[in-house]
Design a protein around this motif. Structure first.
Motif, PDB file in Angstrom:
ATOM      1  N   LYS A   1      -9.370  14.293 -10.967  1.00 24.42           N
ATOM      2  CA  LYS A   1      -9.847  14.550 -12.329  1.00 24.42           C
ATOM      3  C   LYS A   1      -9.105  15.751 -12.919  1.00 24.42           C
ATOM      4  O   LYS A   1      -8.674  15.707 -14.074  1.00 24.42           O
ATOM      5  N   ASP A   2      -8.936  16.811 -12.127  1.00 23.88           N
ATOM      6  CA  ASP A   2      -8.231  18.010 -12.588  1.00 23.88           C
ATOM      7  C   ASP A   2      -6.775  17.715 -12.946  1.00 23.88           C
ATOM      8  O   ASP A   2      -6.208  18.376 -13.810  1.00 23.88           O
ATOM      9  N   ARG A   3      -6.180  16.738 -12.284  1.00 20.85           N
ATOM     10  CA  ARG A   3      -4.768  16.386 -12.534  1.00 20.85           C
ATOM     11  C   ARG A   3      -4.644  15.213 -13.508  1.00 20.85           C
ATOM     12  O   ARG A   3      -3.599  14.580 -13.566  1.00 20.85           O
ATOM     13  N   GLN A   4      -5.698  14.934 -14.259  1.00 24.43           N
ATOM     14  CA  GLN A   4      -5.727  13.823 -15.208  1.00 24.43           C
ATOM     15  C   GLN A   4      -5.391  12.507 -14.520  1.00 24.43           C
ATOM     16  O   GLN A   4      -4.619  11.682 -15.026  1.00 24.43           O
TER      17      GLN A   4
ATOM     18  N   VAL B   1       0.855  -1.185   0.000  1.00 28.51           N
ATOM     19  CA  VAL B   1       0.000   0.000   0.000  1.00 28.51           C
ATOM     20  C   VAL B   1       0.891   1.235   0.000  1.00 28.51           C
ATOM     21  O   VAL B   1       1.784   1.373   0.842  1.00 28.51           O
ATOM     22  N   VAL B   2       0.629   2.119  -0.967  1.00 26.12           N
ATOM     23  CA  VAL B   2       1.411   3.344  -1.094  1.00 26.12           C
ATOM     24  C   VAL B   2       0.467   4.526  -0.928  1.00 26.12           C
ATOM     25  O   VAL B   2      -0.267   4.882  -1.845  1.00 26.12           O
ATOM     26  N   PRO B   3       0.442   5.128   0.270  1.00 24.29           N
ATOM     27  CA  PRO B   3      -0.394   6.313   0.463  1.00 24.29           C
ATOM     28  C   PRO B   3       0.240   7.514  -0.236  1.00 24.29           C
ATOM     29  O   PRO B   3       1.445   7.731  -0.141  1.00 24.29           O
ATOM     30  N   VAL B   4      -0.582   8.259  -0.964  1.00 22.61           N
ATOM     31  CA  VAL B   4      -0.090   9.421  -1.698  1.00 22.61           C
ATOM     32  C   VAL B   4      -1.024  10.593  -1.436  1.00 22.61           C
ATOM     33  O   VAL B   4      -2.250  10.456  -1.523  1.00 22.61           O
ATOM     34  N   GLU B   5      -0.421  11.714  -1.127  1.00 19.16           N
ATOM     35  CA  GLU B   5      -1.193  12.947  -0.982  1.00 19.16           C
ATOM     36  C   GLU B   5      -1.595  13.427  -2.375  1.00 19.16           C
ATOM     37  O   GLU B   5      -0.820  13.312  -3.319  1.00 19.16           O
ATOM     38  N   ILE B   6      -2.775  13.965  -2.495  1.00 19.13           N
ATOM     39  CA  ILE B   6      -3.267  14.435  -3.787  1.00 19.13           C
ATOM     40  C   ILE B   6      -2.404  15.556  -4.349  1.00 19.13           C
ATOM     41  O   ILE B   6      -2.344  15.771  -5.560  1.00 19.13           O
ATOM     42  N   THR B   7      -1.684  16.253  -3.484  1.00 17.24           N
ATOM     43  CA  THR B   7      -0.816  17.357  -3.907  1.00 17.24           C
ATOM     44  C   THR B   7       0.613  16.913  -4.203  1.00 17.24           C
ATOM     45  O   THR B   7       1.455  17.746  -4.523  1.00 17.24           O
ATOM     46  N   SER B   8       0.887  15.633  -4.122  1.00 16.57           N
ATOM     47  CA  SER B   8       2.245  15.130  -4.305  1.00 16.57           C
ATOM     48  C   SER B   8       2.779  15.449  -5.700  1.00 16.57           C
ATOM     49  O   SER B   8       2.090  15.249  -6.703  1.00 16.57           O
ATOM     50  N   PRO B   9       4.022  15.905  -5.772  1.00 20.26           N
ATOM     51  CA  PRO B   9       4.629  16.143  -7.087  1.00 20.26           C
ATOM     52  C   PRO B   9       4.901  14.832  -7.833  1.00 20.26           C
ATOM     53  O   PRO B   9       5.151  14.834  -9.025  1.00 20.26           O
ATOM     54  N   HIS B  10       4.833  13.708  -7.128  1.00 22.73           N
ATOM     55  CA  HIS B  10       5.080  12.400  -7.743  1.00 22.73           C
ATOM     56  C   HIS B  10       3.825  11.811  -8.382  1.00 22.73           C
ATOM     57  O   HIS B  10       3.902  10.780  -9.042  1.00 22.73           O
ATOM     58  N   LEU B  11       2.694  12.446  -8.193  1.00 22.49           N
ATOM     59  CA  LEU B  11       1.435  11.919  -8.713  1.00 22.49           C
ATOM     60  C   LEU B  11       1.468  11.661 -10.221  1.00 22.49           C
ATOM     61  O   LEU B  11       1.084  10.568 -10.656  1.00 22.49           O
TER      62      LEU B  11
END
Length: 160
Positions: free
Chosen positions: A118-121, A76-86
């Protein structure tokens, strides 16, 4: 060791062991069987939060959901929606999930995360992960319908 040395070693081994299988590196088995689930919406990125998702996968496995397999196979990899790695993760990882809490603000929070995805594709299909006792009727059904009708995001909801 260079690639030429590796190839020469394999050719030599093949010449000496015709008909038998090549040497096997067990370290690749763990990588091959590991399934990564990128989770957005967790309240923090601590190991405790990841464990909540693993506990749900374990619960689903116990309920007979064969696709889950062992929870030990999952990373499991938790990722913040604001992460630059998204953006990079979107190209590398096929399995995405949305954590849904069960509190009065959870619909607003989860729908907001889906909107930002959705905004970040972001991914167009996510698995809803939540506390095992959460009923499908109400919050989860409403979130699933709103995700599809407003954002064209397929939110897969699995409950017992």
């Amino acid at each position: 060791m260079t690639f030429a040395d590796q190839a020469a070693g394999l050719r030599q081994w093949a010449g000496n062991h015709r008909g038998s299988s090549p040497p096997h590196d067990n370290s690749t088995d763990a990588v091959a069987t590991c399934k990564t689930l990128v989770v957005v919406g967790l309240p923090g990125v601590s190991p405790f939060q990841s464990q909540r998702v693993l506990d749900l996968l374990k619960h689903w496995d116990a309920q007979g959901r064969r696709w889950v397999g062992s929870s030990a196979q999952w990373r499991v990899v938790p990722v913040e929606i604001t992460s630059p790695h998204l953006p990079l993760l979107l190209t590398q990882q096929p399995r995405w999930a949305l954590w849904v809490d069960n509190d009065p603000n959870s619909f607003r929070r989860a729908f907001g995360i889906l909107t930002r995805l959705k905004d970040r594709q972001g991914p167009h299909r996510l698995l809803a992960v939540h506390a095992p006792e959460m009923p499908r009727k109400g919050l989860l059904d409403n979130l699933q319908q709103a995700a599809w009708s407003c954002l064209s995001i397929d939110l897969l909801v699995m409950t017992t």
